[in-house]
Design a protein around this motif. Structure first.
Motif, PDB file in Angstrom:
ATOM      1  N   ILE A 102      45.453  68.437  59.650  1.00 41.16           N
ATOM      2  CA  ILE A 102      46.606  67.601  59.311  1.00 41.16           C
ATOM      3  C   ILE A 102      46.198  66.143  59.473  1.00 41.16           C
ATOM      4  N   ARG A 103      46.389  65.366  58.439  1.00 41.10           N
ATOM      5  CA  ARG A 103      46.009  63.961  58.479  1.00 41.10           C
ATOM      6  C   ARG A 103      47.170  63.076  58.923  1.00 41.10           C
ATOM      7  N   ALA A 104      46.822  61.877  59.387  1.00 49.03           N
ATOM      8  CA  ALA A 104      47.836  60.941  59.885  1.00 49.03           C
ATOM      9  C   ALA A 104      48.876  60.644  58.822  1.00 49.03           C
ATOM     10  N   ARG A 105      48.451  60.645  57.549  1.00 49.37           N
ATOM     11  CA  ARG A 105      49.367  60.546  56.408  1.00 49.37           C
ATOM     12  C   ARG A 105      48.987  61.683  55.466  1.00 49.37           C
ATOM     13  N   PRO A 106      49.704  62.794  55.530  1.00 47.36           N
ATOM     14  CA  PRO A 106      49.268  63.998  54.817  1.00 47.36           C
ATOM     15  C   PRO A 106      49.058  63.811  53.321  1.00 47.36           C
ATOM     16  N   GLU A 107      49.763  62.883  52.701  1.00 47.23           N
ATOM     17  CA  GLU A 107      49.621  62.670  51.265  1.00 47.23           C
ATOM     18  C   GLU A 107      48.402  61.810  50.931  1.00 47.23           C
ATOM     19  N   ASP A 108      47.729  61.255  51.950  1.00 48.33           N
ATOM     20  CA  ASP A 108      46.579  60.378  51.758  1.00 48.33           C
ATOM     21  C   ASP A 108      45.325  61.084  52.269  1.00 48.33           C
ATOM     22  N   ALA A 109      44.508  61.554  51.340  1.00 47.24           N
ATOM     23  CA  ALA A 109      43.303  62.303  51.713  1.00 47.24           C
ATOM     24  C   ALA A 109      42.289  61.459  52.456  1.00 47.24           C
ATOM     25  N   GLU A 110      42.438  60.123  52.431  1.00 48.94           N
ATOM     26  CA  GLU A 110      41.495  59.245  53.112  1.00 48.94           C
ATOM     27  C   GLU A 110      41.939  58.891  54.528  1.00 48.94           C
ATOM     28  N   SER A 111      43.164  59.256  54.901  1.00 45.01           N
ATOM     29  CA  SER A 111      43.621  58.930  56.251  1.00 45.01           C
ATOM     30  C   SER A 111      42.937  59.826  57.271  1.00 45.01           C
ATOM     31  N   SER A 112      42.956  59.423  58.522  1.00 46.10           N
ATOM     32  CA  SER A 112      42.214  60.128  59.559  1.00 46.10           C
ATOM     33  C   SER A 112      42.895  61.431  59.949  1.00 46.10           C
ATOM     34  N   ALA A 113      42.098  62.377  60.415  1.00 43.87           N
ATOM     35  CA  ALA A 113      42.647  63.632  60.930  1.00 43.87           C
ATOM     36  C   ALA A 113      43.346  63.367  62.256  1.00 43.87           C
ATOM     37  N   ILE A 114      44.528  63.959  62.430  1.00 46.62           N
ATOM     38  CA  ILE A 114      45.274  63.719  63.663  1.00 46.62           C
ATOM     39  C   ILE A 114      45.642  65.006  64.392  1.00 46.62           C
ATOM     40  N   ALA A 115      45.685  66.131  63.682  1.00 44.75           N
ATOM     41  CA  ALA A 115      46.097  67.399  64.304  1.00 44.75           C
ATOM     42  C   ALA A 115      45.454  68.555  63.551  1.00 44.75           C
ATOM     43  N   THR A 116      45.590  69.725  64.112  1.00 42.69           N
ATOM     44  CA  THR A 116      45.057  70.961  63.538  1.00 42.69           C
ATOM     45  C   THR A 116      46.184  71.980  63.474  1.00 42.69           C
ATOM     46  N   GLU A 117      46.197  72.807  62.455  1.00 43.25           N
ATOM     47  CA  GLU A 117      47.246  73.822  62.333  1.00 43.25           C
ATOM     48  C   GLU A 117      46.645  75.200  62.071  1.00 43.25           C
ATOM     49  N   PHE A 118      47.184  76.181  62.780  1.00 40.73           N
ATOM     50  CA  PHE A 118      46.839  77.583  62.560  1.00 40.73           C
ATOM     51  C   PHE A 118      48.118  78.325  62.188  1.00 40.73           C
ATOM     52  N   THR A 119      48.145  78.887  60.983  1.00 43.56           N
ATOM     53  CA  THR A 119      49.286  79.649  60.492  1.00 43.56           C
ATOM     54  C   THR A 119      48.934  81.131  60.545  1.00 43.56           C
ATOM     55  N   ALA A 120      49.681  81.887  61.326  1.00 46.35           N
ATOM     56  CA  ALA A 120      49.438  83.323  61.424  1.00 46.35           C
ATOM     57  C   ALA A 120      50.084  84.040  60.249  1.00 46.35           C
ATOM     58  N   THR A 121      49.399  85.046  59.727  1.00 49.99           N
ATOM     59  CA  THR A 121      49.965  85.868  58.673  1.00 49.99           C
ATOM     60  C   THR A 121      51.038  86.783  59.260  1.00 49.99           C
ATOM     61  N   SER A 122      51.624  87.615  58.444  1.00 53.13           N
ATOM     62  CA  SER A 122      52.698  88.493  58.908  1.00 53.13           C
ATOM     63  C   SER A 122      52.152  89.748  59.578  1.00 53.13           C
ATOM     64  N   ILE A 123      52.976  90.339  60.428  1.00 53.52           N
ATOM     65  CA  ILE A 123      52.658  91.644  61.015  1.00 53.52           C
ATOM     66  C   ILE A 123      52.717  92.726  59.942  1.00 53.52           C
ATOM     67  N   THR A 124      53.771  92.703  59.093  1.00 51.78           N
ATOM     68  CA  THR A 124      53.892  93.699  58.017  1.00 51.78           C
ATOM     69  C   THR A 124      54.441  93.128  56.720  1.00 51.78           C
ATOM     70  N   SER A 125      55.134  92.017  56.761  1.00 50.93           N
ATOM     71  CA  SER A 125      55.911  91.557  55.611  1.00 50.93           C
ATOM     72  C   SER A 125      55.041  91.394  54.370  1.00 50.93           C
TER      73      SER A 125
END
Length: 534
Positions: free
Chosen positions: A436-459
């Motif tokens: 996740i960048r400091a300004r998500p719409e700007d690919a040149e902005s610095s990285a500020i966070a990390t995200e892990f999205t878990a998939t579903s158990i069954t859905s």
């Protein structure tokens, strides 16, 4: 025979075989019971929904059970009277060293659920717990206290999981989670139940039909209680609850698909020509929140007051991590642009847009300032990452449709110099890892966070390693490093040096006994935002 019916039948048989001795022994409870309380008399084993622990603190945790000898019957097959339930917490699995004990009251107003906030225990160690009603004894659960404030544990290990549609498959992933070693907690991001009516064999609908929901779409409190009882009757899910403490939250399906604040999905547009007014929808929310509280191992602070509930909360694990459990449903604005996936309309760019609501947002930013945790975990529901979809569209139900609200959080992280922000999410039924960048719409902005999205158990059923939509997502979004549409969960381990997250995948859920497989592994280094292959 449906697997729920088979499980309930097995539990009922066990209770009936012991019924004669149990009823005789129940009378012996009378001297210890509080005056005026009805004495428990059960036709069968009352702990059919298992046990749970949750919300660990350095000196204790919550332990939960519910008396339901006939869980799929009205009132769980229990008399409408307050019933005494004794509980014990021990240092050993044989209960030879009792650390705490007492009596709780299972009240009919709360579906005979019991929430005990255990305190006075030692930090950073496992404990065992159980309940007793008359002569009947529950299974043994294992809980764990958090590290003491200021303590520096060597590591923190946890699971992220959710989206468990009962009809779409077997809960085999929960059996694997039950066997994961040394977990400090399981973060359940939501969609613990699905509200949809049961589909008859051969009836078309969303996703595969492996098992069948009981009843119609959930609207009333008895509807929601029945649905939770059906899900809670699954033995794989029970095993995971008994093995580890949970940090439960909720997303949309615990109430109504894509609900937002005061707004039902049935908004008078498209598939829903007749809108549900907010003053009517609050009645459904009140029923849903009460049933959620009744079936989750959460503290008294989460008892709902009608359609209002305070489910967001903060937990510290020594100096290793601060976990902010967020609520991205109750306080948000309605989805802009009519919901769905489409190009952003002007409504999506309102500077006052709310995803968390002003009070929760202020609370979060306050907690991010001066956090004692080396890792700061935002445990929430829907992806925060920038995720452009086909044709340049975005999902109006995710943070992408609330860019001003997202930017306020990211600016807050930067201004407070919050160490190592990591976002946990789910909802989309695919596994994602992203920077996740400091300004998500700007690919040149610095990285500020990390995200892990878990998939579903069954859905959505078995899924696939890759889909055409997934290929498109990776092509359009260079900050997304993983797309995997199998079912499963995430296992993360944080140390002082790094956080490693394993994406666990199951090759199938429409059949039982799927093996545990590793889909990917990523590392986030201390002081360096963004994902790297592990």
């Amino acid at each position: 025979m449906d697997s729920t019916a088979r499980h309930i039948l097995d539990l009922s048989r066990r209770g009936l075989l012991r019924g004669g001795a149990g009823l005789a022994a129940l009378a012996a409870l009378a001297p210890a019971a509080r005056p005026g309380l009805a004495q428990p008399v059960f036709r069968s084993f009352p702990f059919t929904l298992g046990v749970s622990s949750g919300d660990p603190a350095p000196d204790g945790f919550v332990i939960w059970t519910r008396l339901a000898p006939e869980p799929l019957q009205p009132d769980g097959g229990t008399v409408r009277a307050a019933l005494p339930v004794t509980w014990e917490v021990a240092e050993d699995e044989r209960f030879t060293r009792i650390a705490a004990s007492g009596t709780a009251i299972a009240r009919p107003e709360l579906a005979h659920a019991v929430h005990v906030e255990v305190a006075g225990l030692a930090p950073a160690r496992p404990y065992f717990y159980r309940f007793r009603a008359g002569s009947e004894v529950s299974r043994t659960g294992r809980a764990r206290t958090a590290p003491a404030a200021g303590a520096a544990p060597a590591r923190l290990r946890f699971v992220t999981a959710g989206c468990q549609h009962y009809e779409h498959g077997h809960f085999t992933a929960w059996s694997h989670i039950a066997r994961e070693p040394d977990l400090d907690f399981v973060f359940h991001y939501g969609d613990y139940i699905y509200e949809y009516r049961g589909r008859a064999p051969g009836q078309p609908g969303w996703g595969p039909r492996v098992r069948q929901h009981l009843g119609e779409e959930t609207i009333s409190l008895p509807d929601y209680r029945l649905r939770y009882a059906q899900y809670r009757s699954d033995l794989d899910l029970q095993a995971a609850h008994a093995a580890h403490p949970f940090l439960p939250s909720y997303d949309d399906h615990e109430v109504d698909n894509n609900w937002a604040g005061e707004n039902s999905e049935e908004n008078g547009q498209g598939r829903f020509p007749v809108a549900v007014p907010p003053e009517v929808f609050v009645l459904r929310k009140a029923a849903a929140f009460q049933a959620w509280y009744e079936h989750m191992p959460v503290r008294r602070a989460a008892i709902p007051r009608g359609p209002d509930i305070t489910a967001y909360r903060r937990l510290d694990f020594g100096t290793m991590a601060r976990v902010h459990v967020l609520d991205t449903r109750q306080f948000r604005d309605d989805q802009p642009c009519g919901d769905g996936a489409k190009p952003a309309c002007p409504e999506a760019f309102r500077p006052e847009a709310q995803m968390l609501g002003a009070a929760q947002e202020d609370w979060l930013l306050e907690g991010l300032a001066g956090s004692p945790g080396r890792w700061n975990i935002l445990a929430q529901q829907v992806p925060m990452m920038r995720r452009e979809l086909r044709g340049g569209t975005i999902s109006m139900d995710k943070w992408d449709a609330y860019p001003a609200a997202r930017q306020r959080i990211l600016d807050g992280l930067a201004e407070r110099r919050t160490p190592n922000p990591v976002v946990l999410s789910g909802d989309v039924h695919v596994a994602l890892a992203a920077t996740i960048r400091a300004r998500p719409e700007d690919a040149e902005s610095s990285a500020i966070a990390t995200e892990f999205t878990a998939t579903s158990i069954t859905s959505e059923g078995d899924g696939a390693e890759m889909t055409p939509a997934g290929e498109d997502v990776l092509r359009r979004n260079p900050d997304i490093a993983l797309f995997n549409a199998r079912r499963g969960y995430c296992v993360s381990e944080a140390t002082a040096a790094a956080m490693t997250t394993e994406f666990v995948a199951l090759p199938f859920v429409t059949r039982e006994d799927a093996p545990r497989q590793t889909a990917a592994r990523f590392v986030v280094e201390n002081g360096r935002a963004g994902v790297q292959r592990g």
